[in-house]
Design a protein around this motif. Sequence first.
Motif, mmCIF file in Angstrom:
data_model
loop_
_atom_site.group_PDB
_atom_site.id
_atom_site.type_symbol
_atom_site.label_atom_id
_atom_site.label_comp_id
_atom_site.label_asym_id
_atom_site.label_seq_id
_atom_site.Cartn_x
_atom_site.Cartn_y
_atom_site.Cartn_z
ATOM 1 N N LEU A 137 67.337 1.397 -1.172
ATOM 2 C CA LEU A 137 66.921 2.485 -0.294
ATOM 3 C C LEU A 137 65.609 3.097 -0.775
ATOM 4 O O LEU A 137 64.766 3.507 0.010
ATOM 5 C CB LEU A 137 68.022 3.548 -0.292
ATOM 6 N N ASN A 138 65.446 3.143 -2.098
ATOM 7 C CA ASN A 138 64.239 3.727 -2.655
ATOM 8 C C ASN A 138 63.023 2.837 -2.485
ATOM 9 O O ASN A 138 61.894 3.284 -2.644
ATOM 10 C CB ASN A 138 64.439 4.047 -4.139
ATOM 11 N N VAL A 139 63.254 1.558 -2.252
ATOM 12 C CA VAL A 139 62.139 0.626 -2.103
ATOM 13 C C VAL A 139 61.862 0.340 -0.625
ATOM 14 O O VAL A 139 60.726 0.354 -0.175
ATOM 15 C CB VAL A 139 62.460 -0.691 -2.846
ATOM 16 N N LEU A 140 62.922 0.111 0.143
ATOM 17 C CA LEU A 140 62.759 -0.308 1.536
ATOM 18 C C LEU A 140 62.865 0.839 2.526
ATOM 19 O O LEU A 140 62.580 0.663 3.704
ATOM 20 C CB LEU A 140 63.828 -1.360 1.886
ATOM 21 N N GLY A 141 63.256 2.016 2.057
ATOM 22 C CA GLY A 141 63.436 3.125 2.984
ATOM 23 C C GLY A 141 64.626 2.866 3.884
ATOM 24 O O GLY A 141 65.588 2.229 3.505
ATOM 25 N N LEU A 142 64.521 3.380 5.131
ATOM 26 C CA LEU A 142 65.652 3.264 6.052
ATOM 27 C C LEU A 142 65.555 1.980 6.838
ATOM 28 O O LEU A 142 65.377 1.989 8.036
ATOM 29 C CB LEU A 142 65.621 4.422 7.041
ATOM 30 N N ASP A 143 65.650 0.852 6.189
ATOM 31 C CA ASP A 143 65.559 -0.415 6.890
ATOM 32 C C ASP A 143 66.912 -1.089 6.838
ATOM 33 O O ASP A 143 67.607 -1.004 5.830
ATOM 34 C CB ASP A 143 64.501 -1.289 6.219
ATOM 35 N N PRO A 144 67.322 -1.774 7.923
ATOM 36 C CA PRO A 144 68.639 -2.434 7.880
ATOM 37 C C PRO A 144 68.742 -3.490 6.781
ATOM 38 O O PRO A 144 69.852 -3.855 6.384
ATOM 39 C CB PRO A 144 68.768 -3.065 9.272
ATOM 40 N N TRP A 145 67.603 -3.949 6.249
ATOM 41 C CA TRP A 145 67.667 -4.900 5.136
ATOM 42 C C TRP A 145 68.416 -4.319 3.946
ATOM 43 O O TRP A 145 69.000 -5.053 3.153
ATOM 44 C CB TRP A 145 66.254 -5.294 4.683
ATOM 45 N N VAL A 146 68.364 -2.971 3.797
ATOM 46 C CA VAL A 146 69.045 -2.340 2.656
ATOM 47 C C VAL A 146 70.508 -2.770 2.618
ATOM 48 O O VAL A 146 71.012 -3.237 1.598
ATOM 49 C CB VAL A 146 68.929 -0.803 2.731
#
Lengths: 537, 316
Positions: A137-146
């Motif tokens: 989450l800290n790297v990708l933000g709010l992306d479904p990849w998380v």
Amino acid sequence: MTAVRTPPVAPRLRRDRRRWAWGLGGVAVLGWSLAGAGLFSGPVVNPAGVRQFGRFASAALSPAHDAEFLGVLAEATLVTVAYAALGAALAVALGAIGAVGLARTTWGRRRAGWTVSRSLLAVPRGLHEAVWGLLLLNVLGLDPWVGVLAIGIPYGAVTAKVFADLLDEVPRGGYEALLAAGAGRGSAALYGLLPSAAGGLLSYSFYRLECAVRSAVVLGLIGAGGLGYQLALSFASLRWEQVWAAVYALAALCMLADLGGRAVRRRVAAPRPAGGQAPTRDPLLTGAVVGSLALMAWSWWFLALTPATLTAGRTLDQLGYVLRAAWPPAADGDLLAAVAVAAVDTVQMSVIAIALATASALGVSGLAARRPGAGPGRWALGAGIRFALLLLRAVPPPVWALVLLFVLLPGVLPGALALGVYTLGVLGRLVAEATEEVDPRPRASLRVAGASRLGGWLYGVLPALSGPVLALALYRWEVAIRDTVLVGLLGAGGIGVLLSGRIAAFDWAAVTTVLATIVLLSLAVDLLSERTRTALR
Amino acid sequence: MPRAARSGGPVARVHRSSLLLIYLLLVAALAGCGRTSPVSDSAEETSSTAGPLRIGAIPDQDPEVLQRLYGTVADSLADALDVDVEYVPVTDYAAAVSLFRTGDLDLVWFGGLTGVQARLQTPGAVPIAQRDIDEEFHSVFVVNSATGLAPSDDLAPLAGLRFTYGSETSTSGRLMPAHFLTEQGVEPGGFPGGPGFSGSHDATLALVASGTYEAGVLNEQVYEARAAAGEIDPSVVRYARTPAYHDYHWLLGPGAIDRFGEDLPDRLTGYFTGLSAEDPADAEVLELFGAGSFVPTEASNYDQIERIGRDLGLVN
């Protein structure tokens, strides 16, 4: 035919000293853990909290069912399904690639290379999906990849190990014949090993899908959306009716995944008779594979994943930010002392959890196992127990931790019991399935000879069951170590408390230290359980 | 006649039709790539527009109500500013701060401490507005009736009780109470067995009601709301009220100012302070936040919180 036969020599029965040593060691560790949880040094129960616990329990009978909330749940369920499908798919893909690097077949006699590659797995495996989720989450933000990566990475590592073991264990005749005939190692493995291992690989892939559903819910607790997210929101305000509605939705999902996976596993274990004709595809297995591919494609569309985010400039910037803040790890004395204390708590919690889950799972296994040909009363009882086990594992461990904290005094025990109850849900089902596979004849003959029900079970079933059950329990022990992080996120003791505190303060250097400790702990437990299994085999 | 000898027999047909199905599914999946995700807004915005203004809120009081009724806030803001507004749900305090730093959230309803953490990690962030009640916010200490303690301003008797805070980085459930305990000579990390962290204000109330913890502290606004609804267990006694401090506020990220123009902070402050309880649509938003009105705020209002946060090791 009157040839004199020597009477059969009865094998000398004696106690296996090594087993005794491991057994006594286990009992000592359990005693030490219970003492650490304060069981022998004062009260641990808080009877006044029964009313609060009752509110949680009675809400199970009246889950929220207004149209608006059910609509919210329906959309959340789709998100959870999509995460689970893609996470499991990624895990299987990573597992297939990783298995090549992990199999003994690849390394042959080069043991060092094999050992190094196995230890490398400890990092992705040792961290819980929720921890991966928080980091991503800290790297990708709010992306479904998380959500997809948080399930795919740790599951991929476990899958790689299992796949490698499956490849190593299939009969090697075809493979060696191909090698001897001059085939390359790659093609020899493709044509000599893969076909015989395919059934096992398929079964395990579907088993992973079932687990991924539960993990997708845990990810929701950290904000990745889906059923877990709705559950977390309602949980924060203790709206138990809504929590139960989400739990039932999750239980239904697990049940569906379980039914599908069971059908596939059963077919793989007992293939259709081929008949005299040329081999045809099994429609059930073909349908399952095509259906899973369709589910994956739908999930990709539904979550609107784009590979571009993974390589976007912003992702790399954020990765740099986190890595700079996280390296070097913090090593001040206060932190290390706190880590050491928390690590001991974590081990004690996991031991109590596993002991409780294993003992209870054995206790209910006889009733939870399906027994073909039994009467309707027995069937209903079995179905009821299996449903109860399903609910135990559908309620996420943090929720168990809080409701057990109502009736227990603060300390390590509520967290340990919360994990134990949740693990019982998982282990109870696995032990019941192992019971179904035990040879029914010894018990039947004891019963005809007049043994009581209990006697028949103790002497006819338990000896055959103890091996698989211990293996399952030791495997879940390592999982329980990682899961302590989960109850710790709610302050129920163990190293998770330390982790959530450091994450809340954005003290990345200390987070690195804590995470490294968790990886080492789970690696140590893995090695220990491996040695125990060898000794008991 | 053996079936396998015929070319194009059933084996090959099954094979071909499943390949076709997979192909169709892949096409369908790729065709759907322009879709927005149900869990987040797609990170790639078309360059010609500024994209939507992404707002969020830390999950504090009744998060399920706020997060599920987000349409109200987003619509009201979109009408007033004439921009697209999208509400992004978050469940975790730390996640809200991280997402503000990464630029996934433009405008966030933060608590005092999380606002300070977010501002320090995101250079260029601007405080926009706070509620009327946030200028003078209070926490309340509660005790279980079995302790026999009568309401008082003296916090010293709490030192010997099993005590729980709320969420770890909650301003009203952890930070300010810890500060006021220190002022009265009670070690905030002391208490028998160490303090607990219940995770939420409601969990604190339930744990004190059960007697698992003999005392706890929570947001006064939540306490009053639960008391008004008659939901507080009779075994929970309101023990003390803290002095006033600044708490929740709206914080705007630098990325949004770049996209929407330098006047965005003023427009937003104007929108929030202009919300009137007389207007039915405005009243709905105000009620959702439990506010009579919104008032302007500035960074210096949170200097005390930052100082205490550093003392407690919660701000780096």
